[in-house]
Design a protein around this motif. Structure first.
Motif, PDB file in Angstrom:
ATOM      1  N   ARG A  70       0.824  -1.203   0.000  1.00  0.00           N
ATOM      2  CA  ARG A  70       0.000   0.000   0.000  1.00  0.00           C
ATOM      3  C   ARG A  70       0.863   1.260   0.000  1.00  0.00           C
ATOM      4  O   ARG A  70       0.650   2.181  -0.795  1.00  0.00           O
ATOM      5  N   LYS A  71       1.888   1.291   0.861  1.00  0.00           N
ATOM      6  CA  LYS A  71       2.695   2.505   1.007  1.00  0.00           C
ATOM      7  C   LYS A  71       3.681   2.703  -0.137  1.00  0.00           C
ATOM      8  O   LYS A  71       3.838   3.811  -0.645  1.00  0.00           O
ATOM      9  N   ARG A  72       4.338   1.623  -0.555  1.00  0.00           N
ATOM     10  CA  ARG A  72       5.397   1.741  -1.550  1.00  0.00           C
ATOM     11  C   ARG A  72       4.959   1.278  -2.938  1.00  0.00           C
ATOM     12  O   ARG A  72       5.483   1.760  -3.943  1.00  0.00           O
ATOM     13  N   GLY A  73       3.989   0.344  -2.977  1.00  0.00           N
ATOM     14  CA  GLY A  73       3.485  -0.095  -4.270  1.00  0.00           C
ATOM     15  C   GLY A  73       2.366   0.778  -4.795  1.00  0.00           C
ATOM     16  O   GLY A  73       2.067   0.753  -5.989  1.00  0.00           O
ATOM     17  N   GLY A  74       1.723   1.524  -3.902  1.00  0.00           N
ATOM     18  CA  GLY A  74       0.678   2.441  -4.325  1.00  0.00           C
ATOM     19  C   GLY A  74      -0.706   1.831  -4.427  1.00  0.00           C
ATOM     20  O   GLY A  74      -1.637   2.487  -4.900  1.00  0.00           O
ATOM     21  N   TYR A  75      -0.876   0.592  -3.961  1.00  0.00           N
ATOM     22  CA  TYR A  75      -2.180  -0.071  -4.040  1.00  0.00           C
ATOM     23  C   TYR A  75      -2.962   0.185  -2.745  1.00  0.00           C
ATOM     24  O   TYR A  75      -2.507  -0.138  -1.662  1.00  0.00           O
ATOM     25  N   THR A  76      -4.123   0.781  -2.886  1.00  0.00           N
ATOM     26  CA  THR A  76      -4.877   1.235  -1.718  1.00  0.00           C
ATOM     27  C   THR A  76      -6.077   0.358  -1.397  1.00  0.00           C
ATOM     28  O   THR A  76      -6.661   0.485  -0.325  1.00  0.00           O
ATOM     29  N   ASN A  77      -6.459  -0.532  -2.307  1.00  0.00           N
ATOM     30  CA  ASN A  77      -7.637  -1.370  -2.091  1.00  0.00           C
ATOM     31  C   ASN A  77      -7.183  -2.765  -1.663  1.00  0.00           C
ATOM     32  O   ASN A  77      -7.141  -3.700  -2.465  1.00  0.00           O
ATOM     33  N   ILE A  78      -6.812  -2.899  -0.397  1.00  0.00           N
ATOM     34  CA  ILE A  78      -6.204  -4.128   0.100  1.00  0.00           C
ATOM     35  C   ILE A  78      -7.061  -4.717   1.222  1.00  0.00           C
ATOM     36  O   ILE A  78      -7.485  -4.012   2.136  1.00  0.00           O
ATOM     37  N   THR A  79      -7.284  -6.030   1.126  1.00  0.00           N
ATOM     38  CA  THR A  79      -8.000  -6.783   2.150  1.00  0.00           C
ATOM     39  C   THR A  79      -7.113  -7.925   2.631  1.00  0.00           C
ATOM     40  O   THR A  79      -6.520  -8.636   1.816  1.00  0.00           O
ATOM     41  N   CYS A  80      -7.003  -8.097   3.940  1.00  0.00           N
ATOM     42  CA  CYS A  80      -6.260  -9.214   4.518  1.00  0.00           C
ATOM     43  C   CYS A  80      -7.253 -10.175   5.164  1.00  0.00           C
ATOM     44  O   CYS A  80      -8.118  -9.751   5.931  1.00  0.00           O
ATOM     45  N   ALA A  81      -7.139 -11.449   4.840  1.00  0.00           N
ATOM     46  CA  ALA A  81      -8.035 -12.471   5.384  1.00  0.00           C
ATOM     47  C   ALA A  81      -7.260 -13.315   6.389  1.00  0.00           C
ATOM     48  O   ALA A  81      -6.182 -13.822   6.081  1.00  0.00           O
ATOM     49  N   GLU A  82      -7.818 -13.459   7.571  1.00  0.00           N
ATOM     50  CA  GLU A  82      -7.186 -14.229   8.648  1.00  0.00           C
ATOM     51  C   GLU A  82      -8.266 -14.886   9.495  1.00  0.00           C
ATOM     52  O   GLU A  82      -9.321 -14.298   9.704  1.00  0.00           O
ATOM     53  N   PHE A  83      -8.001 -16.097   9.993  1.00  0.00           N
ATOM     54  CA  PHE A  83      -8.958 -16.641  10.932  1.00  0.00           C
ATOM     55  C   PHE A  83      -8.513 -16.516  12.382  1.00  0.00           C
ATOM     56  O   PHE A  83      -9.128 -17.067  13.277  1.00  0.00           O
ATOM     57  N   SER A  84      -7.473 -15.735  12.634  1.00  0.00           N
ATOM     58  CA  SER A  84      -7.011 -15.476  13.988  1.00  0.00           C
ATOM     59  C   SER A  84      -7.383 -14.056  14.405  1.00  0.00           C
ATOM     60  O   SER A  84      -6.769 -13.092  13.942  1.00  0.00           O
ATOM     61  N   PRO A  85      -8.360 -13.880  15.301  1.00  0.00           N
ATOM     62  CA  PRO A  85      -8.670 -12.529  15.767  1.00  0.00           C
ATOM     63  C   PRO A  85      -7.508 -11.889  16.508  1.00  0.00           C
ATOM     64  O   PRO A  85      -7.396 -10.656  16.539  1.00  0.00           O
ATOM     65  N   ALA A  86      -6.615 -12.704  17.090  1.00  0.00           N
ATOM     66  CA  ALA A  86      -5.473 -12.150  17.823  1.00  0.00           C
ATOM     67  C   ALA A  86      -4.556 -11.372  16.895  1.00  0.00           C
ATOM     68  O   ALA A  86      -4.141 -10.245  17.210  1.00  0.00           O
ATOM     69  N   VAL A  87      -4.236 -11.926  15.736  1.00  0.00           N
ATOM     70  CA  VAL A  87      -3.328 -11.210  14.840  1.00  0.00           C
ATOM     71  C   VAL A  87      -4.031 -10.030  14.167  1.00  0.00           C
ATOM     72  O   VAL A  87      -3.415  -9.005  13.891  1.00  0.00           O
ATOM     73  N   ILE A  88      -5.327 -10.134  13.934  1.00  0.00           N
ATOM     74  CA  ILE A  88      -6.065  -8.992  13.381  1.00  0.00           C
ATOM     75  C   ILE A  88      -6.002  -7.823  14.364  1.00  0.00           C
ATOM     76  O   ILE A  88      -5.767  -6.668  13.972  1.00  0.00           O
ATOM     77  N   ALA A  89      -6.185  -8.106  15.639  1.00  0.00           N
ATOM     78  CA  ALA A  89      -6.119  -7.056  16.654  1.00  0.00           C
ATOM     79  C   ALA A  89      -4.742  -6.422  16.722  1.00  0.00           C
ATOM     80  O   ALA A  89      -4.604  -5.222  16.991  1.00  0.00           O
ATOM     81  N   GLN A  90      -3.693  -7.203  16.457  1.00  0.00           N
ATOM     82  CA  GLN A  90      -2.333  -6.678  16.467  1.00  0.00           C
ATOM     83  C   GLN A  90      -2.037  -5.829  15.234  1.00  0.00           C
ATOM     84  O   GLN A  90      -1.375  -4.793  15.322  1.00  0.00           O
ATOM     85  N   MET A  91      -2.518  -6.276  14.092  1.00  0.00           N
ATOM     86  CA  MET A  91      -2.112  -5.669  12.828  1.00  0.00           C
ATOM     87  C   MET A  91      -2.985  -4.492  12.376  1.00  0.00           C
ATOM     88  O   MET A  91      -2.485  -3.553  11.759  1.00  0.00           O
ATOM     89  N   GLN A  92      -4.254  -4.530  12.662  1.00  0.00           N
ATOM     90  CA  GLN A  92      -5.157  -3.512  12.132  1.00  0.00           C
ATOM     91  C   GLN A  92      -4.752  -2.089  12.527  1.00  0.00           C
ATOM     92  O   GLN A  92      -4.806  -1.175  11.689  1.00  0.00           O
ATOM     93  N   PRO A  93      -4.300  -1.851  13.759  1.00  0.00           N
ATOM     94  CA  PRO A  93      -3.903  -0.486  14.109  1.00  0.00           C
ATOM     95  C   PRO A  93      -2.685   0.033  13.344  1.00  0.00           C
ATOM     96  O   PRO A  93      -2.472   1.243  13.282  1.00  0.00           O
ATOM     97  N   LEU A  94      -1.880  -0.851  12.765  1.00  0.00           N
ATOM     98  CA  LEU A  94      -0.684  -0.416  12.051  1.00  0.00           C
ATOM     99  C   LEU A  94      -1.013   0.317  10.763  1.00  0.00           C
ATOM    100  O   LEU A  94      -0.223   1.142  10.297  1.00  0.00           O
ATOM    101  N   ASP A  95      -2.162   0.020  10.172  1.00  0.00           N
ATOM    102  CA  ASP A  95      -2.614   0.715   8.967  1.00  0.00           C
ATOM    103  C   ASP A  95      -4.134   0.581   8.887  1.00  0.00           C
ATOM    104  O   ASP A  95      -4.648  -0.381   8.322  1.00  0.00           O
ATOM    105  N   PRO A  96      -4.864   1.526   9.455  1.00  0.00           N
ATOM    106  CA  PRO A  96      -6.327   1.430   9.478  1.00  0.00           C
ATOM    107  C   PRO A  96      -6.976   1.436   8.099  1.00  0.00           C
ATOM    108  O   PRO A  96      -8.162   1.103   7.984  1.00  0.00           O
ATOM    109  N   ASP A  97      -6.222   1.813   7.056  1.00  0.00           N
ATOM    110  CA  ASP A  97      -6.789   1.840   5.711  1.00  0.00           C
ATOM    111  C   ASP A  97      -6.837   0.457   5.058  1.00  0.00           C
ATOM    112  O   ASP A  97      -7.426   0.297   3.993  1.00  0.00           O
ATOM    113  N   ILE A  98      -6.195  -0.521   5.672  1.00  0.00           N
ATOM    114  CA  ILE A  98      -6.259  -1.887   5.167  1.00  0.00           C
ATOM    115  C   ILE A  98      -7.434  -2.591   5.841  1.00  0.00           C
ATOM    116  O   ILE A  98      -7.589  -2.535   7.059  1.00  0.00           O
ATOM    117  N   LYS A  99      -8.241  -3.256   5.049  1.00  0.00           N
ATOM    118  CA  LYS A  99      -9.400  -3.972   5.585  1.00  0.00           C
ATOM    119  C   LYS A  99      -8.972  -5.351   6.041  1.00  0.00           C
ATOM    120  O   LYS A  99      -8.241  -6.055   5.338  1.00  0.00           O
TER     121      LYS A  99
END
Length: 223
Positions: A70-99
């Protein structure tokens, strides 16, 4: 990695426990990071993707790849799929623009992911997690559960891709293993280009595979 641990890598509970007990804060990488992949992406991949491409990272975990795309490639429409709520809670604050989407990549329809929804599915080590990091040298030795899980995953990636969409897999597994499992019933993958080595030779050599859903094929009627 112990066989008992490998056998659990297709379970949500395993990853939740792992991310909650990890000592080092995210992001953390499996295989190559964005710095090592950037040259390959800029030369072989990005020129084929529109600037507004919708990109799905299945099993994104704590990798910083989506953040850097997103930051260096310029792609802004990014979705990450995970079945671990623990890692989602860790990662989502690092870039709120990523779904972030909590789901099982073997059945994303259960979480509302529609057919023909994404331009790109970009996998860095998700395929391997489903394999339990336990490839055998002979195809006949692949456990049935690995065949079932990886083919369900491939069928789901095929379903959610738009016609002409790309499935990129970054993995240490050899071509015959990748193709045997991912080119399966319910898919009609085309090779975008030959597998490319991204690291030095050896048992853990990292490779890239680029597959594409035919431009004339939709799956909307499967919803």
């Amino acid at each position: 990695m112990a066989n008992s641990e490998s056998a659990r890598m297709n379970k949500a509970e395993y990853w939740d426990e792992r991310y909650q007990s990890a000592d080092d804060p995210p992001p953390r990488e499996w295989h190559l990071g964005y710095d090592q992949l950037e040259g390959y992406l800029q030369e072989h991949v990005y020129p084929h993707w529109p600037a507004d491409a919708s990109i799905m990272h299945p099993g994104a975990g704590s990798s910083h790849l989506p953040l850097e795309m997103r930051k260096r490639g310029g792609y802004t429409n990014i979705t990450c799929a995970e079945f671990s709520p623990a890692v989602i809670a860790q990662m989502q604050p690092l870039d709120p623009d990523i779904k972030w989407l909590q789901c099982d990549v073997r059945d994303m329809s259960a979480s509302g992911v529609g057919s023909d929804s994404f331009d790109v599915v970009f996998d860095k080590a998700c395929f391997e997690a489903l394999c339990g990091w336990g490839p055998k040298h002979l195809l006949k030795e692949i456990p049935d559960v690995i065949v079932m899980d990886t083919r369900r995953y491939s069928q789901e990636a095929y379903r959610i891709l738009k016609p002409g969409g790309w499935f990129v897999i970054i993995t240490v597994f050899e071509a015959r293993y990748v193709h045997h499992l991912l080119k399966c019933e319910g898919t009609n993958w085309e090779d975008v280009h030959a597998p490319k080595a991204l690291s030095a030779d050896g048992w853990m050599q990292t490779r890239s595979f680029c597959l594409r859903k035919p431009a004339n094929q939709t799956t909307q009627n499967n919803d």
